[in-house]
Scaffold this active site. Structure first.
Site, mmCIF file in Angstrom:
data_model
loop_
_atom_site.group_PDB
_atom_site.id
_atom_site.type_symbol
_atom_site.label_atom_id
_atom_site.label_comp_id
_atom_site.label_asym_id
_atom_site.label_seq_id
_atom_site.Cartn_x
_atom_site.Cartn_y
_atom_site.Cartn_z
ATOM 1 N N CYS A 2 33.155 21.720 50.889
ATOM 2 C CA CYS A 2 33.083 20.780 52.013
ATOM 3 C C CYS A 2 34.317 19.880 52.032
ATOM 4 O O CYS A 2 34.847 19.521 50.996
ATOM 5 C CB CYS A 2 31.846 19.868 51.994
ATOM 6 S SG CYS A 2 30.302 20.767 51.966
ATOM 7 N N ARG A 27 38.387 24.150 52.589
ATOM 8 C CA ARG A 27 37.290 23.749 51.711
ATOM 9 C C ARG A 27 35.925 24.174 52.254
ATOM 10 O O ARG A 27 34.901 23.977 51.593
ATOM 11 C CB ARG A 27 37.285 22.230 51.543
ATOM 12 C CG ARG A 27 38.532 21.684 50.892
ATOM 13 C CD ARG A 27 38.423 20.193 50.718
ATOM 14 N NE ARG A 27 37.332 19.847 49.830
ATOM 15 C CZ ARG A 27 37.411 19.828 48.518
ATOM 16 N NH1 ARG A 27 38.540 20.129 47.923
ATOM 17 N NH2 ARG A 27 36.369 19.506 47.783
ATOM 18 N N TRP A 74 30.558 23.576 53.839
ATOM 19 C CA TRP A 74 30.430 24.866 53.157
ATOM 20 C C TRP A 74 29.002 24.862 52.639
ATOM 21 O O TRP A 74 28.698 24.214 51.646
ATOM 22 C CB TRP A 74 31.447 24.960 52.021
ATOM 23 C CG TRP A 74 31.361 26.220 51.244
ATOM 24 C CD1 TRP A 74 30.783 26.394 50.011
ATOM 25 C CD2 TRP A 74 31.885 27.496 51.612
ATOM 26 N NE1 TRP A 74 30.916 27.690 49.617
ATOM 27 C CE2 TRP A 74 31.590 28.386 50.565
ATOM 28 C CE3 TRP A 74 32.576 27.963 52.739
ATOM 29 C CZ2 TRP A 74 31.962 29.724 50.607
ATOM 30 C CZ3 TRP A 74 32.946 29.297 52.759
ATOM 31 C CH2 TRP A 74 32.648 30.152 51.707
ATOM 32 N N ASN A 100 29.742 15.796 49.983
ATOM 33 C CA ASN A 100 30.166 17.051 49.367
ATOM 34 C C ASN A 100 29.531 17.087 47.984
ATOM 35 O O ASN A 100 29.692 16.147 47.210
ATOM 36 C CB ASN A 100 31.713 17.066 49.254
ATOM 37 C CG ASN A 100 32.213 18.191 48.385
ATOM 38 O OD1 ASN A 100 31.546 19.216 48.241
ATOM 39 N ND2 ASN A 100 33.377 18.006 47.800
ATOM 40 N N GLY A 101 28.783 18.144 47.683
ATOM 41 C CA GLY A 101 28.127 18.231 46.377
ATOM 42 C C GLY A 101 26.679 18.648 46.548
ATOM 43 O O GLY A 101 26.302 19.196 47.589
ATOM 44 N N GLU A 483 37.521 44.531 34.618
ATOM 45 C CA GLU A 483 37.905 43.438 35.516
ATOM 46 C C GLU A 483 39.353 43.003 35.246
ATOM 47 O O GLU A 483 40.119 42.763 36.184
ATOM 48 C CB GLU A 483 36.919 42.270 35.347
ATOM 49 C CG GLU A 483 37.218 41.032 36.157
ATOM 50 C CD GLU A 483 37.327 41.260 37.669
ATOM 51 O OE1 GLU A 483 37.009 42.354 38.159
ATOM 52 O OE2 GLU A 483 37.778 40.325 38.350
ATOM 53 N N LYS A 487 42.353 43.214 38.074
ATOM 54 C CA LYS A 487 43.121 42.020 38.460
ATOM 55 C C LYS A 487 44.608 42.295 38.305
ATOM 56 O O LYS A 487 45.413 41.980 39.171
ATOM 57 C CB LYS A 487 42.701 40.878 37.548
ATOM 58 C CG LYS A 487 42.340 39.586 38.040
ATOM 59 C CD LYS A 487 41.265 39.250 38.980
ATOM 60 C CE LYS A 487 40.738 40.228 39.947
ATOM 61 N NZ LYS A 487 39.465 39.877 40.516
ATOM 62 N N GLU A 490 45.928 44.785 41.026
ATOM 63 C CA GLU A 490 45.952 44.376 42.429
ATOM 64 C C GLU A 490 47.004 43.332 42.747
ATOM 65 O O GLU A 490 47.493 43.291 43.875
ATOM 66 C CB GLU A 490 44.566 43.944 42.928
ATOM 67 C CG GLU A 490 44.066 42.609 42.465
ATOM 68 C CD GLU A 490 42.770 42.214 43.167
ATOM 69 O OE1 GLU A 490 41.878 41.727 42.485
ATOM 70 O OE2 GLU A 490 42.653 42.370 44.397
ATOM 71 N N HIS A 506 39.268 60.297 22.785
ATOM 72 C CA HIS A 506 38.816 61.511 23.468
ATOM 73 C C HIS A 506 39.783 61.918 24.574
ATOM 74 O O HIS A 506 39.404 62.644 25.491
ATOM 75 C CB HIS A 506 37.395 61.302 24.004
ATOM 76 C CG HIS A 506 36.409 61.048 22.901
ATOM 77 N ND1 HIS A 506 35.984 62.040 22.048
ATOM 78 C CD2 HIS A 506 35.831 59.899 22.472
ATOM 79 C CE1 HIS A 506 35.152 61.511 21.154
ATOM 80 N NE2 HIS A 506 35.047 60.218 21.389
ATOM 81 N N LYS A 605 40.946 40.153 52.144
ATOM 82 C CA LYS A 605 39.932 39.397 51.410
ATOM 83 C C LYS A 605 38.528 39.935 51.672
ATOM 84 O O LYS A 605 37.723 40.037 50.779
ATOM 85 C CB LYS A 605 40.013 37.918 51.804
ATOM 86 C CG LYS A 605 39.066 37.008 51.054
ATOM 87 C CD LYS A 605 39.453 36.914 49.589
ATOM 88 C CE LYS A 605 38.474 36.118 48.754
ATOM 89 N NZ LYS A 605 38.607 36.445 47.320
#
Ligand code: F6R
Length: 610
Positions: A2, A27, A74, A100-101, A483, A487, A490, A506, A605
């Protein structure tokens, strides 16, 4: 997240507030609103959707005045809608607040205030604060807000105005950011510096537990208990674009550093204060019988969210003994998966809009399955279409490479695993308490591991011309390797592969030659010796090994070329901390190679095509 803006002075209040909000739209952007004080009247205009929707509404309903507050939302509690947009007001309409929170105790406060006759208009946690102010107002906003601060728990940046004190705005902060911009005959409030840079470069950064009484010609700061504090003026030297990234060079770096807060926010209100249980009852509509009857789980997701699902499988199987399959959404939907009547489908998606994940969700629903959505975006398709939803509270993720969304997905999956374990009667009280205490300490551990950044930057610089890199690990470290490799690929465009450490011999061992970088993750105590043997196998082929282990592990230092030490966590919870150096490594490698970190080539995205 927010975005918050407040203004008092002689400029056009609408222009200052809307202009500031535009700088803060990163935000959050699911709804927006403004409140102004003009001719002894508080006027509120709000609209669901992007800020432009609010601007259009304001063309038809112009506002003016010398004081105003505005907000871009948000959503965390309550879907994006006009009613749930901020500012919120009390019953009389004398007060307007933005927030905000998360107000953790909003449910009990809401019941208490409703019993006293307060009428609520929204589903938000924030609105309770407006009614609480109305209830406690004693003719002095500052002492009223001190009293309000004593009644609310959770995280907040709160800004309040009232027609009863037309020369004052109060801003208060606990765990959510807030700054005051200092002008000549005018002052500003914002959740972030970019919102005020057009007007001033002098700011007070409110610390946790502080509040400010902002008037046209003065700003006074206090603790939340009402004790005066003296603040130092910060002179901002960033340009406007850097300021939007909070002074970080890229959004990705900013988002990596936001992880301690994102983890804390995602845990907020979901763990009982005595650490005895996970509390999800407000969010999921499951009976204990339903949870007990689940006989298998299919987790369906793409990319990084799929990697989070793999860790989720380990934890759910360990703590709740429910068999879990983790499926790539683009495969799952085409292969007629075997589901029983009691199969629970979990879809994980940061954006909540990934086409394949959504299609899998719809297919599962069409087959009569119950679907749980784990997403970061409240108004997204996943949030709207899943039967039950758990929101990750990472705030908007701007960089294409997902970081804080991943760690918060893991947090939700841990909470879910403990929840299933407790509801199915499989976890003892002590076990639950140990895990929840471990989860509670994770934000601090995440903070500490960020200190490894300079070491990783140096390593990335030295090794930026590598053609191939291998990530190895066992157990959850293998999923973390996946992961880490994604990262790196990309954003740095260096070829990287992840291997279960025991699997190298193997076939892939043939690719290990002199100087090939191998990142070895060694956080699983029960698999330590086995992983060490695999490290020796690659060292014997002259690989350059960067080991990642817990602080105090001197044995590993002797077996590898360089070590990154992690703060100690329970091995079960280590992924949330282990991934952070891997994100930093990818980030610094991409920077060293001169790549566009936030917008890597060929990628978007939100992948809304199949
Ligand atoms: C990688 C990354 C992607 C996403 C994937 C799924 O850093 O961000 O792999 O994880 O495209 O996106 P969501 O989670 O939005 O469904």
């Amino acid at each position: 997240m927010c975005g918050i803006v407040g203004y008092i002075g002689n400029r056009n209040v609408k222009d200052v507030v809307i202009g500031g909000l535009a700088k803060l739209e990163y935000r959050g952007y699911d709804s927006a609103g403004i409140a102004t004080l003009d001719n002894d009247k508080v006027t509120v205009v709000k609209s669901v959707g992007r800020l432009t929707n609010l601007e259009k509404k304001l063309e038809a309903n112009p506002v003016s005045g010398h004081l105003g507050i505005g907000h871009t939302r948000w959503a965390t509690h309550g879907r994006p809608s006009d009613e749930n947009a901020h500012p919120h007001q009390d019953c009389s309409g004398r007060f307007a607040i933005i927030h905000n929170g998360i107000i953790e105790n909003y449910l009990s406060l809401r019941e208490e205030l409703q019993a006293k006759g307060h009428q609520f208009r929204s589903e938000t946690d924030t609105e309770v604060v407006a009614h609480l102010i109305e209830e406690l107002y004693n003719g002095d906003l500052l002492s009223t807000m001190v009293a309000v601060g004593k009644r609310i728990t959770g995280a907040y940046a709160l800004v309040v105005m009232t027609k009863d004190e037309p020369d004052t705005i109060i801003a208060m902060r606990k765990a959510s950011p807030l700054i005051v911009g200092l002008g000549e005959g005018e002052n500003f409030i914002a959740s972030d510096i970019p919102a005020v840079l057009e007007y001033t470069r002098k700011v007070y950064v409110l610390d946790d537990g502080e509040m400010a009484v902002v008037r046209k010609d003065s700003v006074e700061c206090y603790t939340l208990a009402g004790e005066p504090v003296t603040k130092e003026v910060l002179n901002v030297t960033w340009d406007a674009v850097a300021a939007e990234r909070g002074g970080y060079a890229h959004f990705m770096l900013k988002e990596i550093h936001e992880q301690p807060k994102a983890i804390r926010d995602t845990l907020t209100g979901r763990i009982a204060s005595d650490l005895s249980r996970v509390v999800l009852d407000e969010e999921v509509n499951w009976s204990r019988d339903f949870v007990k009857a689940i006989d298998r789980i299919h987790i369906v997701a793409c990319g990084t969210s799929w990697h989070a699902g793999l860790v989720g499988k380990s934890v759910i199987e360990k703590l709740a003994r429910i068999p879990v399959d983790v499926e790539i959404a683009s495969e799952y939907r085409y292969r007629d998966p075997i589901q029983t009547d009691n199969t629970l489908i979990i879809v994980i998606s940061q954006s909540g809009e990934t086409a394949d994940t959504l299609a899998a969700l719809r297919d599962a629903k069409a087959r009569g399955r119950r679907v749980l959505g784990i997403t970061n975006v409240v108004g997204s398709s996943v949030a709207r279409e899943a039967d039950d939803v758990l929101i990750t509270r990472a705030g908007p993720e701007i960089a294409v490479a997902s970081t804080k969304a991943y760690t918060t997905q893991l947090v939700v999956l841990y909470l879910l695993a403990v929840y299933f374990g407790q509801e199915r009667g499989l976890l003892g009280e002590d076990q639950v308490r140990d895990i929840l205490a471990g989860l509670h300490d994770l934000p601090q551990a995440a903070e500490e591991v960020l200190d490894a950044a300079p070491q990783l930057e140096k390593f990335a610089e030295e090794w930026k011309d590598a053609h191939d890199t291998f990530f190895i690990g066992r157990g959850v470290d293998y999923f973390l390797s996946m992961e880490g490799a994604l990262k790196l690929k990309e954003i740095s465009y260096i070829h990287a592969e992840a291997y279960a450490a025991g699997e190298l011999k193997h076939g892939t061992l043939a690719l290990i030659t002199d100087g090939v970088p191998v990142i070895a993750l060694v956080t699983q105590t029960d698999l330590y010796e086995k992983t060490l043997s695999n490290i020796k196998e690659v060292k014997a082929r002259d690989a350059f090994v960067l080991g990642v282990t817990f602080v105090g592990d001197e044995a590993l230092r002797k077996s590898v070329d360089e070590v990154i030490y992690l703060p100690r966590t329970m091995p079960l919870l280590s992924p949330i901390v282990t991934v952070i150096p891997l994100q930093l490594l990818a980030y610094y490698a991409a920077v060293a190679r001169g790549n566009d970190v936030d917008k890597p080539r060929n990628l978007a995205k939100s992948v809304t095509v199949e």
